[in-house]
Design a protein around this motif. Structure first.
Motif, PDB file in Angstrom:
ATOM      1  N   CYS A 123      39.380   4.270  21.000  1.00  0.00           N
ATOM      2  CA  CYS A 123      39.051   3.217  21.956  1.00  0.00           C
ATOM      3  C   CYS A 123      39.176   1.871  21.261  1.00  0.00           C
ATOM      4  O   CYS A 123      39.546   1.785  20.081  1.00  0.00           O
ATOM      5  N   GLU A 124      38.832   0.802  21.978  1.00  0.00           N
ATOM      6  CA  GLU A 124      38.839  -0.525  21.384  1.00  0.00           C
ATOM      7  C   GLU A 124      37.691  -0.672  20.390  1.00  0.00           C
ATOM      8  O   GLU A 124      36.760   0.127  20.383  1.00  0.00           O
ATOM      9  N   SER A 129      34.279  -4.437  22.948  1.00  0.00           N
ATOM     10  CA  SER A 129      33.381  -3.604  23.744  1.00  0.00           C
ATOM     11  C   SER A 129      32.231  -4.455  24.272  1.00  0.00           C
ATOM     12  O   SER A 129      32.050  -5.602  23.870  1.00  0.00           O
ATOM     13  N   ALA A 154      32.479   1.206  24.950  1.00  0.00           N
ATOM     14  CA  ALA A 154      33.923   0.991  24.997  1.00  0.00           C
ATOM     15  C   ALA A 154      34.542   1.813  26.122  1.00  0.00           C
ATOM     16  O   ALA A 154      33.936   2.763  26.632  1.00  0.00           O
ATOM     17  N   ASP A 155      35.771   1.463  26.490  1.00  0.00           N
ATOM     18  CA  ASP A 155      36.563   2.195  27.486  1.00  0.00           C
ATOM     19  C   ASP A 155      35.824   2.403  28.805  1.00  0.00           C
ATOM     20  O   ASP A 155      35.917   3.474  29.422  1.00  0.00           O
ATOM     21  N   THR A 157      32.934   3.161  29.517  1.00  0.00           N
ATOM     22  CA  THR A 157      31.840   4.133  29.554  1.00  0.00           C
ATOM     23  C   THR A 157      30.513   3.390  29.536  1.00  0.00           C
ATOM     24  O   THR A 157      30.445   2.203  29.197  1.00  0.00           O
ATOM     25  N   ASP A 228      31.659   8.981  19.573  1.00  0.00           N
ATOM     26  CA  ASP A 228      32.399   9.591  20.677  1.00  0.00           C
ATOM     27  C   ASP A 228      31.568  10.810  21.060  1.00  0.00           C
ATOM     28  O   ASP A 228      31.697  11.884  20.480  1.00  0.00           O
TER      29      ASP A 228
END
Length: 264
Positions: A123-124, A129, A154-155, A157, A228
């Motif tokens: 992800c970034e 984020s 991030a992403d 979520t 993650d």
């Protein structure tokens, strides 16, 4: 890491926690990541030149917001592999047991293609984020999950997703007057796996981790650790959370938590 009140202050043979170490379940109880990081930090001091490759924590009960006694000792000394145990006691009662394994760092060696865990992120980074307020609780109240740990998702979520990508860094010193060790940074972040990837509401259910096992291929570089994370729950009240840990360069290890789940 910014300044401000440390999570723990030494008082003779005891460690006095601040309100920044409190967890989300009870204002009189600590977040598990705070005492787990404190023990990991003490274990690293036994052999600063070695890599902590596994840190296994078992919470025997809630860790109270009260002075704590921390002991660590090598039970299998060695130049290549060292095994150590730690214990946290509150009011004479053991509340946390920790077993760790440390390994010697050798000289760099050439590895065949595919053997090395490749760098890269899913992800970034943390700068791209976003921070999301902790759900359902007073935003300004001190707590490990609110004021001690900065959390950025991030992403797209966020809290309540089955899978979360969350960057974390400590905003307060762990121990007054002492730099934060990389292993303590990793352990403190790893205990958030069940929180950032929660599939149940904090106001409706308990999903408390009864253990935490962190395995590290290398120490995190820099202040940020990415989780993650994924959570799975069984209707009979047992769950687990699993996280892959990264720093800004790439993956560094894994974390696992067993969860006790119940309706409030």
């Amino acid at each position: 890491m910014s300044g401000g009140a440390a999570l723990f202050v030494r008082d003779g043979a005891r460690w006095v926690p601040s309100a920044h170490a409190v967890g989300p379940w009870d204002p009189a109880q600590l977040h598990g990541g705070a005492p787990a990081a404190l023990v990991a930090d003490a274990v690293q001091a036994l052999a600063p030149e070695m890599q902590v490759v596994r840190c296994s924590c078992e919470f025997l009960g809630p860790v109270p917001l009260s002075p704590l006694e921390v002991t660590v000792a090598a039970i299998k000394p060695g130049r290549r592999v060292l095994v150590a145990e730690g214990e946290v006691r509150a009011g004479g009662r053991a509340v946390l047991l920790v077993r760790t394994m440390l390994m010697r760092r050798g000289e760099p060696m050439a590895l065949p293609a595919g053997a090395e865990w490749p760098d890269g992120l899913p992800c970034e980074g943390p700068d791209e984020s976003r921070g999301v307020a902790f759900p359902g609780q007073e935003a300004g109240a001190p707590g490990f999950h609110r004021t001690a740990m900065e959390i950025r998702f991030a992403d797209a979520t966020s809290w309540g997703d089955t899978r979360a990508l969350a960057w974390l860094r400590l905003a307060h010193p762990l121990v007054e007057g002492r730099p934060l060790t990389p292993v303590a940074r990793a352990v403190a972040a790893a205990d958030f796996g069940n929180g950032v990837s929660s599939v149940l509401g904090f106001g409706t259910h308990l999903f408390v981790n009864t253990d935490l096992t962190v395995t590290l291929l290398r120490d995190p570089e820099g202040p940020w650790v990415l989780l993650d994370a994924r959570t799975r729950i069984d209707p009979l009240g047992i769950g687990w959370a699993s996280s892959v840990l990264h720093d800004a360069r790439g993956p560094i290890g894994f974390a696992q938590q067993s969860l006790f789940v119940a309706e409030r």
